[in-house]
Structures are given as structure tokens and as C-alpha cells.
Design a protein around this motif. Structure first.
Motif, short mmCIF file in Angstrom:
data_model
loop_
_atom_site.label_atom_id
_atom_site.label_comp_id
_atom_site.label_asym_id
_atom_site.label_seq_id
_atom_site.Cartn_x
_atom_site.Cartn_y
_atom_site.Cartn_z
N ALA A 12 0.67 -1.21 0.27
CA ALA A 12 0.04 0.02 0.04
C ALA A 12 0.82 1.10 0.27
CB ALA A 12 -0.69 0.07 1.10
N LEU A 13 1.87 1.26 0.79
CA LEU A 13 2.98 2.29 0.62
C LEU A 13 3.59 2.35 -0.65
CD1 LEU A 13 3.88 4.59 2.35
CD2 LEU A 13 5.72 3.11 3.30
N VAL A 14 3.86 1.38 -1.09
CA VAL A 14 4.48 1.44 -2.73
C VAL A 14 3.35 2.09 -3.68
CG1 VAL A 14 5.37 -0.07 -4.38
CG2 VAL A 14 5.89 -0.55 -2.30
N ASP A 15 2.17 1.73 -3.51
CA ASP A 15 1.13 2.20 -3.98
C ASP A 15 1.05 3.77 -4.11
OD1 ASP A 15 0.46 0.24 -5.69
OD2 ASP A 15 -1.20 -0.47 -4.12
N ASP A 16 1.22 4.18 -2.81
CA ASP A 16 0.97 5.75 -2.34
C ASP A 16 2.13 6.51 -3.09
OD1 ASP A 16 -1.08 5.16 -0.78
OD2 ASP A 16 -0.02 5.35 1.23
N LEU A 17 3.29 5.62 -3.09
CA LEU A 17 4.62 6.23 -3.71
C LEU A 17 4.24 6.53 -5.19
CD1 LEU A 17 7.54 7.30 -3.15
CD2 LEU A 17 8.21 4.81 -3.87
N ILE A 18 3.62 5.58 -5.76
CA ILE A 18 3.52 5.65 -7.10
C ILE A 18 2.57 6.61 -7.62
CG2 ILE A 18 2.73 4.30 -9.39
CD1 ILE A 18 3.75 1.79 -7.86
N GLY A 19 1.40 6.71 -6.71
CA GLY A 19 0.36 7.58 -6.95
C GLY A 19 0.85 9.09 -6.78
N CYS A 20 1.92 9.48 -5.90
CA CYS A 20 2.26 10.70 -5.54
C CYS A 20 3.36 11.25 -6.72
CB CYS A 20 3.33 10.81 -4.55
SG CYS A 20 2.29 10.91 -3.10
N PHE A 21 4.07 10.13 -7.49
CA PHE A 21 5.12 10.20 -8.72
C PHE A 21 4.20 10.51 -9.98
CE2 PHE A 21 7.88 8.85 -12.13
CZ PHE A 21 8.93 9.32 -11.56
N VAL A 22 3.09 9.82 -10.24
CA VAL A 22 2.46 9.92 -11.40
C VAL A 22 1.04 10.93 -11.54
CG1 VAL A 22 2.77 7.59 -11.99
CG2 VAL A 22 0.60 8.15 -11.02
N GLN A 23 0.80 11.45 -10.36
CA GLN A 23 -0.40 12.38 -10.15
C GLN A 23 -0.17 13.63 -10.19
OE1 GLN A 23 -2.81 10.67 -7.21
NE2 GLN A 23 -3.39 8.88 -8.42
N GLY A 24 1.15 14.15 -9.50
CA GLY A 24 1.64 15.55 -9.17
C GLY A 24 2.28 16.09 -10.47
N GLU A 25 3.10 17.19 -10.29
CA GLU A 25 3.92 17.73 -11.35
C GLU A 25 4.88 16.58 -11.66
OE1 GLU A 25 6.02 21.09 -10.20
OE2 GLU A 25 3.80 22.23 -9.64
N PRO A 26 5.30 16.71 -13.16
CA PRO A 26 6.34 15.73 -13.60
C PRO A 26 7.66 15.52 -12.85
CG PRO A 26 5.28 17.00 -15.29
CD PRO A 26 4.93 17.65 -14.11
N LEU A 27 7.76 14.41 -12.66
CA LEU A 27 9.34 14.09 -11.79
C LEU A 27 10.09 13.10 -12.44
CD1 LEU A 27 7.62 14.01 -8.07
CD2 LEU A 27 9.05 15.78 -9.08
N ASP A 28 11.30 12.95 -12.15
CA ASP A 28 12.31 12.13 -12.57
C ASP A 28 12.65 11.08 -11.27
OD1 ASP A 28 12.74 12.85 -15.31
OD2 ASP A 28 13.61 14.82 -14.29
N TYR A 29 12.52 11.68 -10.22
CA TYR A 29 12.78 10.69 -9.01
C TYR A 29 12.15 10.93 -7.71
CZ TYR A 29 15.75 8.72 -5.16
OH TYR A 29 16.13 8.09 -4.13
N LEU A 30 11.59 10.19 -7.11
CA LEU A 30 10.91 10.33 -5.68
C LEU A 30 11.24 9.01 -4.86
CD1 LEU A 30 8.99 11.90 -4.11
CD2 LEU A 30 7.02 10.34 -5.34
N SER A 31 11.13 9.13 -3.58
CA SER A 31 11.51 8.16 -2.65
C SER A 31 10.70 8.34 -1.36
CB SER A 31 12.92 8.05 -2.31
OG SER A 31 13.31 9.31 -1.35
N ILE A 32 10.59 7.13 -0.78
CA ILE A 32 10.07 7.17 0.49
C ILE A 32 11.11 7.63 1.68
CG2 ILE A 32 9.24 5.52 2.45
CD1 ILE A 32 8.08 3.74 0.45
N ASP A 33 10.98 8.42 2.50
CA ASP A 33 12.06 9.10 3.32
C ASP A 33 12.40 8.15 4.40
OD1 ASP A 33 13.47 10.58 5.12
OD2 ASP A 33 12.14 12.17 5.08
N PRO A 34 13.68 7.54 4.26
CA PRO A 34 13.93 6.51 5.05
C PRO A 34 14.16 6.74 6.46
CG PRO A 34 15.64 7.15 3.82
CD PRO A 34 14.47 7.86 3.38
N THR A 35 14.18 8.21 6.87
CA THR A 35 14.63 8.71 8.12
C THR A 35 13.25 8.81 8.73
OG1 THR A 35 14.43 10.96 7.49
CG2 THR A 35 16.51 9.88 7.17
N ARG A 36 12.00 8.86 8.30
CA ARG A 36 10.92 8.87 8.81
C ARG A 36 9.92 7.89 8.88
NH1 ARG A 36 9.18 14.27 7.86
NH2 ARG A 36 7.53 13.73 9.01
N TYR A 37 10.21 6.76 8.05
CA TYR A 37 9.44 5.53 8.04
C TYR A 37 10.38 4.45 8.61
CZ TYR A 37 5.70 6.83 5.01
OH TYR A 37 4.36 7.46 4.67
N PRO A 38 9.97 3.27 9.14
CA PRO A 38 10.80 2.32 9.77
C PRO A 38 11.62 1.88 8.61
CG PRO A 38 8.69 2.08 10.57
CD PRO A 38 8.32 3.10 9.62
#
Length: 247
Positions: free
Chosen positions: A111-137
């Protein structure tokens, strides 16, 4: 971003881990570690494909076979040139967008992977996005990037760290690639560690997976936090392990 773009998750794994060799096939609550990882990723709704990227070493034959048994395609490449291996896997899978994860994360959250994909494809065009490893386990880590950015990195990256860790060439060049703000939880989360690099990590993860019981594939990361809330002493098992960071 065009709807026709094909989104493929590439997971890297090998048997010759330096700290815990063979970890991805070690039994955890009755199943090999890699099976939890792949079966959970197969539940992600926004993925069009999933590929295991491993090496051409004979030692990785059993790992490749484990993926094939689950119906997951396997791409095999150079052990040390992980960037080249990723680029080859993405090309073989006909990916337009690539999600990168590592096979030592049996509690990866689809579900978190899906959230990441959603943020990547639905907002302004991006080349790279990540889950923040310092904020999530740790153990939920995922990155997403365009195939074009991956191919550029593969063609131009020369530093050893860039070839080994796949994405540094991309996020080290914000003047060239469009980088998104890392995805973070809405509320603070304790600094849990659910990836497997050491035997103590394996002990903790085994306890968590056993405690989840029949929910072992459907439980989200918040459910894992609840398990640890009920068993706070478990977090002491691997508290001294230090994560290797790449900048």
C-alpha cells in the motif's frame, strides 16, 4: 504523465550478502525471506510488473528458482554493477517507470508502494521520488524514477557507489533531474528497523511475522507498529545495528 506508461518494480537480491550471506533464502516463520517480500509486492495495485534482479553467479540459482516458482520473472546480471543490472531488468520488462526495492525487506508494504507511485504519477512531472527512510521504519524503503533517468545514469555513472547503489547519480544531480520531496508519514513514527542485515534483524523479523499469523501478507506497516507496541522489548533485539547510508 501518460496513462499508458508501464510501471515495473525491480527488486535486487543476491545470496552473497557481505554481512549475512544467504539471508534472502533463510527460513522465517516457515518460509524463505524472499517469499514474503515478493508475495507482499504482488499485492501492490499500481504495479504492472515485478522483476527479481539477481546475479549470474551459480550461487544465485536457488534464489532465481524461488522467484520463478512464484511466477516472478528473473533478470540476471553482473554482481557488482547493480546499476547495469537494474537497467537491464527495466529494459527486459519494458518499463517506463521503475520502482526500486531490495529483497531483504520482508515487511515491505504494498500500500505504501502504491502511495509512492500515486504521488509520482499524479503530481507535477518528476524524474525521481523516494520514501523518506529517516521518517518511516527501515525496511519499507522504496524509490521510483523514470526509465529515461535510469538509462542516463547507466550510460554516464562512473563512480563505484553510483554503480552499486543504482540511484545516487540521479539524486546527486538536481540541476538535471526533477526530484520530488520524499514521502513521509503524517505523524512521527518510532525508529524501527525491519530490514534484515544481521542475525538480530532476522530474529526480530521472525517474531513479527509469526505474531502476524494469518495476516502476514495483508498487514500494513501500521499493523507491524501495533505488534511492536504490544511487545516493546522486541525493539531492543536489533537496536545496535547501524544502517549503511549512501549520500
Amino acid at each position: 504523465m501518460p496513462l499508458a506508461q508501464r510501471i515495473v518494480c525491480v527488486s535486487q537480491a543476491r545470496m552473497t550478502s557481505t554481512r549475512l550471506p544467504g539471508k534472502v533464502l533463510m527460513p522465517v516463520a516457515g518460509r524463505p525471506l524472499i517469499r514474503y517480500h515478493l508475495e507482499r509486492l504482488m499485492r501492490a495495485k499500481r504495479l504492472d510488473g515485478l522483476v527479481l534482479a539477481t546475479t549470474t553467479n551459480a550461487t544465485d540459482d536457488p534464489l532465481a528458482e524461488a522467484a520463478v516458482q512464484l511466477g516472478v520473472p528473473v533478470f540476471r546480471g553482473d554482481e557488482h554493477d547493480v546499476l547495469g543490472r537494474f537497467a537491464g531488468a527495466a529494459a527486459a520488462a519494458r518499463a517506463d517507470i521503475v520502482v526500486r526495492v531490495t529483497g531483504d525487506c520482508p515487511l515491505i508494504d504494498p500500500a505504501l508502494v502504491d502511495d509512492l507511485i500515486g504521488c509520482f504519477v499524479q503530481g507535477e512531472p518528476l524524474d525521481y521520488l523516494s520514501i523518506d527512510p529517516t521518517r518511516y521504519p527501515r525496511g519499507l524503503d522504496a524509490e521510483i524514477f523514470t526509465r529515461a533517468a535510469l538509462d542516463a545514469a547507466d550510460a554516464e555513472a562512473t563512480e563505484a557507489a553510483e554503480r552499486e547503489h543504482v540511484t545516487p547519480f540521479i539524486y546527486r544531480h538536481p540541476e538535471r533531474f526533477r526530484l520530488g520531496t520524499p514521502l513521509a508519514p503524517k505523524q512521527a513514527v518510532p525508529p524501527h528497523r525491519w530490514c534484515v542485515d544481521e542475525l538480530s534483524d532476522l530474529e526480530l523479523v521472525s517474531r513479527i511475522l509469526t505474531a502476524l499469523g494469518p495476516r502476514v501478507l495483508s498487514a500494513g506497516w501500521q499493523d507491524v507498529c501495533k505488534v511492536l507496541d504490544l511487545n516493546p522489548g522486541w525493539t531492543l533485539i536489533n537496536r545496535d545495528i547501524r544502517q549503511r547510508l549512501v549520500h
